[in-house]
Design a protein around this motif. Structure first.
Motif, PDB file in Angstrom:
ATOM      1  N   ALA A 166     -18.750  -5.815   0.177  1.00  0.00           N
ATOM      2  CA  ALA A 166     -19.942  -4.969   0.395  1.00  0.00           C
ATOM      3  C   ALA A 166     -20.454  -5.046   1.757  1.00  0.00           C
ATOM      4  O   ALA A 166     -21.166  -3.837   2.105  1.00  0.00           O
ATOM      5  N   ARG A 167     -20.436  -5.997   2.440  1.00  0.00           N
ATOM      6  CA  ARG A 167     -21.165  -6.018   3.548  1.00  0.00           C
ATOM      7  C   ARG A 167     -20.564  -4.996   4.746  1.00  0.00           C
ATOM      8  O   ARG A 167     -21.396  -4.318   5.375  1.00  0.00           O
ATOM      9  N   GLU A 168     -19.413  -4.475   4.583  1.00  0.00           N
ATOM     10  CA  GLU A 168     -18.874  -3.679   5.803  1.00  0.00           C
ATOM     11  C   GLU A 168     -19.146  -2.351   5.210  1.00  0.00           C
ATOM     12  O   GLU A 168     -18.886  -1.286   5.846  1.00  0.00           O
ATOM     13  N   PHE A 169     -18.871  -2.185   3.843  1.00  0.00           N
ATOM     14  CA  PHE A 169     -19.153  -0.880   3.124  1.00  0.00           C
ATOM     15  C   PHE A 169     -20.565  -0.294   2.790  1.00  0.00           C
ATOM     16  O   PHE A 169     -20.786   0.868   2.778  1.00  0.00           O
ATOM     17  N   GLU A 170     -21.566  -1.164   3.229  1.00  0.00           N
ATOM     18  CA  GLU A 170     -22.585  -1.032   3.001  1.00  0.00           C
ATOM     19  C   GLU A 170     -23.595   0.203   3.487  1.00  0.00           C
ATOM     20  O   GLU A 170     -24.392   1.200   2.751  1.00  0.00           O
ATOM     21  N   PRO A 171     -23.192   0.568   4.739  1.00  0.00           N
ATOM     22  CA  PRO A 171     -23.683   1.789   5.286  1.00  0.00           C
ATOM     23  C   PRO A 171     -23.278   2.970   4.897  1.00  0.00           C
ATOM     24  O   PRO A 171     -24.003   4.128   4.900  1.00  0.00           O
ATOM     25  N   VAL A 172     -22.096   3.102   4.134  1.00  0.00           N
ATOM     26  CA  VAL A 172     -21.449   4.177   3.922  1.00  0.00           C
ATOM     27  C   VAL A 172     -22.417   5.360   3.093  1.00  0.00           C
ATOM     28  O   VAL A 172     -22.566   6.421   3.125  1.00  0.00           O
ATOM     29  N   PRO A 173     -22.994   4.793   1.741  1.00  0.00           N
ATOM     30  CA  PRO A 173     -23.803   5.583   0.893  1.00  0.00           C
ATOM     31  C   PRO A 173     -24.981   6.161   1.599  1.00  0.00           C
ATOM     32  O   PRO A 173     -25.413   7.093   1.542  1.00  0.00           O
ATOM     33  N   ARG A 174     -25.844   5.250   2.404  1.00  0.00           N
ATOM     34  CA  ARG A 174     -27.146   5.875   3.107  1.00  0.00           C
ATOM     35  C   ARG A 174     -26.658   6.993   4.235  1.00  0.00           C
ATOM     36  O   ARG A 174     -27.355   7.877   4.288  1.00  0.00           O
ATOM     37  N   ILE A 175     -25.480   6.461   4.864  1.00  0.00           N
ATOM     38  CA  ILE A 175     -24.996   7.689   5.861  1.00  0.00           C
ATOM     39  C   ILE A 175     -24.681   8.882   5.308  1.00  0.00           C
ATOM     40  O   ILE A 175     -24.821  10.062   5.812  1.00  0.00           O
ATOM     41  N   CYS A 176     -24.114   8.823   4.156  1.00  0.00           N
ATOM     42  CA  CYS A 176     -23.715   9.994   2.926  1.00  0.00           C
ATOM     43  C   CYS A 176     -24.910  10.752   2.937  1.00  0.00           C
ATOM     44  O   CYS A 176     -24.937  12.155   2.924  1.00  0.00           O
ATOM     45  N   ARG A 177     -25.900  10.068   2.477  1.00  0.00           N
ATOM     46  CA  ARG A 177     -27.448  10.698   2.036  1.00  0.00           C
ATOM     47  C   ARG A 177     -28.038  11.481   3.340  1.00  0.00           C
ATOM     48  O   ARG A 177     -28.656  12.416   3.221  1.00  0.00           O
ATOM     49  N   LEU A 178     -27.775  10.549   4.462  1.00  0.00           N
ATOM     50  CA  LEU A 178     -28.187  11.292   5.604  1.00  0.00           C
ATOM     51  C   LEU A 178     -27.735  12.735   6.181  1.00  0.00           C
ATOM     52  O   LEU A 178     -28.117  13.551   6.553  1.00  0.00           O
ATOM     53  N   ILE A 179     -26.338  12.803   6.017  1.00  0.00           N
ATOM     54  CA  ILE A 179     -25.433  13.934   6.340  1.00  0.00           C
ATOM     55  C   ILE A 179     -25.925  14.902   5.184  1.00  0.00           C
ATOM     56  O   ILE A 179     -25.793  15.956   5.708  1.00  0.00           O
ATOM     57  N   LEU A 180     -25.859  14.492   3.886  1.00  0.00           N
ATOM     58  CA  LEU A 180     -26.425  15.643   2.772  1.00  0.00           C
ATOM     59  C   LEU A 180     -27.807  16.107   3.188  1.00  0.00           C
ATOM     60  O   LEU A 180     -27.877  17.278   2.871  1.00  0.00           O
ATOM     61  N   SER A 181     -28.588  15.265   3.714  1.00  0.00           N
ATOM     62  CA  SER A 181     -30.017  15.993   4.304  1.00  0.00           C
ATOM     63  C   SER A 181     -29.801  17.224   5.300  1.00  0.00           C
ATOM     64  O   SER A 181     -30.527  17.975   5.157  1.00  0.00           O
TER      65      SER A 181
END
Length: 453
Positions: A38-53
């Motif tokens: 989880a620690r290394e994968f944690e940034p991926v969802p919020r980075i996806c939301r930022l790209i989606l914006s």
């Protein structure tokens, strides 16, 4: 009689090929990889939301926002650049300072189907056209990344200095933007003076649904800073055909996919590895798996990760989800679910400090092993970067010889490097004759055996 048996071979071979291609699923690509934490994968969802914006025309009235919104604070948006402002030289992008996570993020959107300029970026390339840092890159994506950094280097440097040097510089992109982000990351690492000598450890890149934009040696070398995220059967990271050919044939895409599948089955993987011009998805790979062959429906997603040298998403998957798995909305949704599953499984693990240390050691060792594997395949310049590797990194040349530092033994085959190797093995006696050093004679090695190697 023999001719009759030979005539049966095509009848057996074609059904075998059809079964092999139809039964090959996206989960097969990463079946031997480790599970991500989880620690290394944690940034991926919020980075996806930022790209989606970045896809939104009006961020105040979003159309694609996931449940709970993007979580973006308008006051932290430094700059938002549209397609008209880039004049088609780069995809639209957003610069955002995330004070909660101490990150300065440059996020790029993916291909705009209605934008001719995006297609011009993709079509500006052919295999072997553009060299960079000892390897090959996509020429159009490289030009786009250079333009992007020329425009925004001062802005990024200003934000980094204003918010403290503890902030990380994060480049992120989806589809077309992922290739630009990955190459921009490599440019920044090679020219860190443009960003105030920012440490390599403070630079990160997240390539979501990545395009195959860099050659193998670059993909492995920058695996400590570039992270590619692939959802199940996504077609783009598996599209070994050059991107310009792919989009020229978009009107006959099923025919192209069929031909590519046939070629992938018939050509040995060793031939691919010997082609230095062949492009790959960059960096470390995170594969989100949620479906398996002969099992209906979606299952709780799991994330597998590796820095593969062999089998780096080489086979097209014949799947009805190959296009939908490329969409940033689905990737954001499934990565969020996968992160929740990982956190639930890790609730009863060892203390976080020890877990983080073990994970860091594992990732560093995996990276070194991948680089050494690339060297063993004679991938040129795979070890030219001394920024990342420590001086005590070694590789064994032969089972009965001393360990030679990678900084001294490379795979480029130059005369100087061969002379260094010879000096370690041989010496001269008083008469000037070449003899083996005593340490190697004690191990039973002879000059004849060395020359035969």
């Amino acid at each position: 009689m023999v001719l009759q048996y030979l005539g049966i071979l095509p009848c057996l071979g074609i059904p075998w090929w059809v079964w092999k291609r139809c039964s090959y699923g996206g989960s097969d690509d990463s079946k031997d990889w480790y599970l991500a934490v989880a620690r290394e994968f944690e940034p991926v969802p919020r980075i996806c939301r930022l790209i989606l914006s970045v896809y939104e025309d009006d961020p105040e009235h979003p159309k694609f926002a996931p449940p709970g919104g993007y979580g973006i604070k308008p006051d932290w948006v430094v700059k938002r650049v549209t397609n008209d402002q880039t004049q088609g030289r780069a995809p639209p992008y957003l610069i955002y300072t995330d004070h909660d996570h101490q990150e300065i993020v440059l996020a790029l959107r993916g291909l705009n189907v209605g934008s001719g300029s995006d297609y011009r970026i993709l079509l500006d390339n052919s295999l072997g056209m553009q060299m960079f840092d000892g390897g090959y890159v996509h020429r159009g994506l490289l030009k786009s990344a250079i333009w992007l950094l020329n425009q925004e280097c001062d802005t990024l440097l200003e934000q980094w200095r204003a918010n403290g040097r503890s902030y990380k510089m994060v480049f992120a992109g989806h589809s077309l933007g992922s290739g630009v982000a990955a190459i921009a990351t490599m440019l920044v690492i090679n020219h860190r003076d443009r960003l105030g000598d920012i440490p390599r450890s403070s630079i990160q890149c997240y390539a979501v649904a990545p395009a195959r934009s860099v050659s193998l040696e670059l993909a492995v070398r920058y695996a400590d800073v570039i992270h590619s995220v692939v959802l199940q059967d996504d077609f783009l990271p598996r599209t070994s055909t050059p991107l310009e050919d792919h989009f020229k044939a978009i009107c006959c895409l099923p025919c192209l996919i069929f031909i590519m599948c046939l070629r992938d089955t018939l050509i040995p993987e060793d031939c691919w590895l010997r082609d230095r011009r062949r492009l790959y998805a960059p960096g470390r790979l995170y594969h989100i798996v949620e479906r398996k062959f002969f099992r209906c429906g979606r299952f709780p997603p799991e994330v597998r990760t590796a820095i593969p040298v062999d089998g780096r998403f080489e086979h097209i998957v014949l799947s009805c989800n190959a296009a939908s798995d490329h969409e940033i909305i689905w990737i954001e949704k499934e990565s969020t679910k996968a992160l929740e599953v990982m956190k639930e499984k890790e609730t009863a693990t060892e203390p976080p400090s020890r877990q983080r240390f073990e994970t860091k050691c594992t990732l560093e060792k995996e990276h070194k092993d991948a680089v050494e594997r690339a060297v063993s395949l004679n991938v040129r310049h795979a070890m030219s970067s001394t920024d990342r590797l420590t001086e005590d990194t070694h590789v064994v040349v032969e089972s009965n010889t001393d360990e030679v530092p990678l900084s001294e033994l490379k795979s480029s085959g130059s005369t100087t490097e061969w002379d260094i190797f010879v000096e370690k093995l041989f010496s001269k006696d008083e008469s000037g004759n070449v003899i083996l050093k005593k340490s190697y004679e004690d191990r039973g090695l002879t000059v004849t055996e060395v020359s035969s190697c």
